[in-house]
Design an enzyme around this catalytic site. Structure first.
Site, short mmCIF file in Angstrom:
data_model
loop_
_atom_site.label_atom_id
_atom_site.label_comp_id
_atom_site.label_asym_id
_atom_site.label_seq_id
_atom_site.Cartn_x
_atom_site.Cartn_y
_atom_site.Cartn_z
N GLU A 92 -26.03 50.90 -16.97
CA GLU A 92 -25.31 49.75 -17.54
C GLU A 92 -25.88 49.22 -18.86
OE1 GLU A 92 -24.93 46.87 -14.36
OE2 GLU A 92 -24.14 48.36 -12.99
N HIS A 108 -15.95 50.74 -9.70
CA HIS A 108 -15.67 49.54 -8.90
C HIS A 108 -14.27 49.10 -9.32
CE1 HIS A 108 -19.70 49.31 -7.32
NE2 HIS A 108 -20.20 49.38 -8.54
N GLU A 119 -20.17 54.86 -7.60
CA GLU A 119 -20.25 53.61 -6.81
C GLU A 119 -18.85 53.18 -6.37
OE1 GLU A 119 -22.56 50.59 -8.84
OE2 GLU A 119 -24.04 52.06 -9.53
N ASN A 137 -25.32 55.98 -16.26
CA ASN A 137 -24.40 55.42 -15.27
C ASN A 137 -23.88 54.05 -15.73
OD1 ASN A 137 -23.32 55.53 -12.49
ND2 ASN A 137 -24.74 53.84 -12.03
N ASP A 189 -15.63 51.80 -4.98
CA ASP A 189 -15.01 50.87 -4.02
C ASP A 189 -13.76 50.32 -4.69
OD1 ASP A 189 -16.27 49.03 -5.80
OD2 ASP A 189 -17.75 48.38 -4.32
O1 9MR Z 1 -24.87 46.51 -4.15
C1 9MR Z 1 -26.02 46.04 -4.82
C2 9MR Z 1 -26.37 44.67 -4.29
O2 9MR Z 1 -26.82 44.77 -2.94
C3 9MR Z 1 -27.45 44.03 -5.15
O3 9MR Z 1 -27.66 42.71 -4.73
C4 9MR Z 1 -27.04 44.08 -6.60
C5 9MR Z 1 -28.13 43.50 -7.47
O4 9MR Z 1 -27.74 43.35 -8.77
O5 9MR Z 1 -26.78 45.41 -7.00
C6 9MR Z 1 -25.71 45.97 -6.30
O6 9MR Z 1 -25.46 47.28 -6.76
C7 9MR Z 1 -25.07 47.39 -8.13
C8 9MR Z 1 -25.60 48.70 -8.65
O7 9MR Z 1 -27.00 48.75 -8.46
C9 9MR Z 1 -25.27 48.91 -10.11
N1 9MR Z 1 -23.85 48.77 -10.34
C10 9MR Z 1 -23.23 47.59 -9.79
C11 9MR Z 1 -23.55 47.45 -8.30
C12 9MR Z 1 -22.84 46.26 -7.72
O8 9MR Z 1 -23.29 45.07 -8.29
#
Ligand code: 9MR
Length: 447
Positions: free
Chosen positions: A157, A235, A262, A199, A264
């Site tokens: 990101e 997402h 990722e 990513n 969903d």
């Molecule tokens: O799903 C993850 C969540 O449990 C955490 O709290 C969060 C922290 O920022 O990160 C979420 O996963 C993220 C991923 O690492 C990167 N892309 C976005 C995902 C959803 O926020």
């Protein structure tokens, strides 16, 4: 011209026969789990999970049954793995890797560097101190998991949302625009066998942000910065961009793999259709090597209340599950980039001897080679493998073997711990090189 009645009848009979035999073949071959179905075209179907879930047996039953790849939803992030500077904690990441290995699943590593979920000590740093700490983090973590990770999200990101197509401001970005390539180089040196991915999200079609990333990947490929794959997080909301597949294809055309990392999808009338369309788009592109969903049941999702996953809160399969399974079973071109390496050159093991097979992971100007040394019908006690390195290139590092020479004919010998191979067994070593990788079949000598 009217078709003669007899010909019509023959055609009708032929199509009934064809339909019947297709139906029989289809039902005999249709896989009944997501992982098994994806594996039919050399792909994986994975899920984000964490060691804190492993005691939930209902949850683990689904994970173990359906998926053939795992990614840590949080356990391998910077705050989890290096909570204090220079003090690393791999407990939960290791548990995830061992569980995957015990189930024959591949592992995606997520994520070495990200502006979020940095430990507080790093959040307070800047300049060369932060750059050094970040690169050290990449090196240490990728070294720890070396040989166990199919693909790493090296950088997560780093691009801005909106129309700029440029980088996101962050403490890492402020260390200099070259922080991303520095991270990729450090990751390659630490784990030459892992595919290295960039990513990001909001990259679900041809848009300003995905084009910014596309331009970076093209630049990296042209300058020989090691990058192997792009992760499209996906997402998704209630619609799918009409250029979703085109976007996957344009990255693939740059010479990198693409992974849906990722996935969903917001629950709504279109959820099942969007899941299926994403699956079909990946299957349609040979270099789209796998799909990961970001959680198992709706209740496990970070998107509270949106019910964006394939299983309901009780673990039942949703309509979206069935649509994905059907799309996977409909197939597509086999991917060349599957997690289980398929040897590019080989020779058969002979009784009392050994054979060597090379699998290459190449980029513009370099490669890593994984060499599998197999024993024939007798055990091997020491081995050497002669490899012809194409002219203009050289071996720059070797692991799990020693090499004599670096160019032309290079001989690799076992080290103390991997000389013994049981009858029918194998061991692996690897090397990194410049130029193009060896294509000739290597010669293995036992004894
Ligand atoms: O799903 C993850 C969540 O449990 C955490 O709290 C969060 C922290 O920022 O990160 C979420 O996963 C993220 C991923 O690492 C990167 N892309 C976005 C995902 C959803 O926020």
């Amino acid at each position: 011209m009217p078709i003669p009645r007899r010909a019509l009848l023959a055609t009708a009979v032929a199509s009934v026969v064809a339909a019947a035999s297709i139906a029989v073949v289809g039902s005999a071959e249709a896989a009944t789990t997501l992982g098994a179905s994806a594996a039919q075209t050399g792909r994986y179907f994975g899920v984000a999970t964490g060691a804190n879930r492993f005691s939930d047996t209902a949850y683990m039953t689904i994970v173990n049954r359906e998926f053939n790849s795992l990614v840590a939803e949080n356990d391998m992030k910077w705050d989890a793995t290096e909570p204090q500077q220079g003090r690393f904690n791999y407990t939960n990441g290791d548990r995830l890797v061992s569980h995957a290995q015990s189930q024959g699943m591949s592992v995606r590593g997520h994520a070495l560097l990200w502006h979020q979920q940095q430990p507080s000590w790093a959040q307070g740093m800047s300049g060369s101190a932060l750059r050094n700490a970040a690169i050290n983090h990449v090196t240490q973590v990728a070294t720890h998991f070396r040989g166990k990770i199919y693909a790493w999200d090296v950088v997560n990101e780093a691009f801005a949302d909106g129309g700029s197509g440029g980088r996101r401001d962050s403490n890492l970005q402020r260390t200099g625009n070259d922080w991303i390539e520095a991270a990729f180089r450090a990751a390659r040196a630490a784990d030459p066998g892992a595919k290295l991915c960039y990513n990001d999200y909001n990259t679900d079609g041809v848009n300003a942000k995905s084009t910014g990333i596309y331009n970076m990947v093209r630049d990296f490929k042209s300058r020989g910065v090691p990058i192997d794959c792009v992760g499209l997080q996906s997402h998704l909301g209630t619609t799918l961009d009409s250029t979703y597949q085109q976007n996957i294809q344009r990255f693939a055309d740059l010479g990198v793999d693409v992974q849906i990392t990722e996935l969903d999808v917001a629950q709504g009338g279109n959820q099942a259709n969007i899941f299926a369309a994403v699956t079909r788009a990946c299957l349609a592109v040979a270099r789209c090597t796998g799909i990961t969903v970001w959680g198992v049941r709706d209740s496990d999702s970070w998107r509270t209340g949106e019910n964006p996953l394939l299983f309901d809160n009780s673990g039942n399969k949703k309509a979206a599950y069935t649509s994905v399974l059907n799309a996977l079973n409909a197939g597509g071109p086999t991917t060349p980039g599957s997690p289980s390496p398929s040897p590019s050159t080989s020779n058969p093991p002979v009784p009392g001897g050994c054979a060597a097979q090379v699998t290459l992971n190449s980029w513009n100007g370099g490669y890593t080679a994984t060499v599998r040394v197999s024993a024939g019908s007798s055990a091997v006690s020491n081995w050497s493998v002669a490899v012809t390195v194409p002219s203009g290139g050289a071996v720059t590092s070797t692991w799990n073997a020693t090499n004599s020479g670096t160019s032309g004919q290079v001989t690799f010998r076992n080290v103390s711990y991997n000389g013994q191979i049981a009858a029918g067994g194998f061991t692996e070593f690897g090397f990194q090189g410049t130029g193009t990788g060896p294509t000739a079949t290597p010669t293995c000598t036992a004894g």
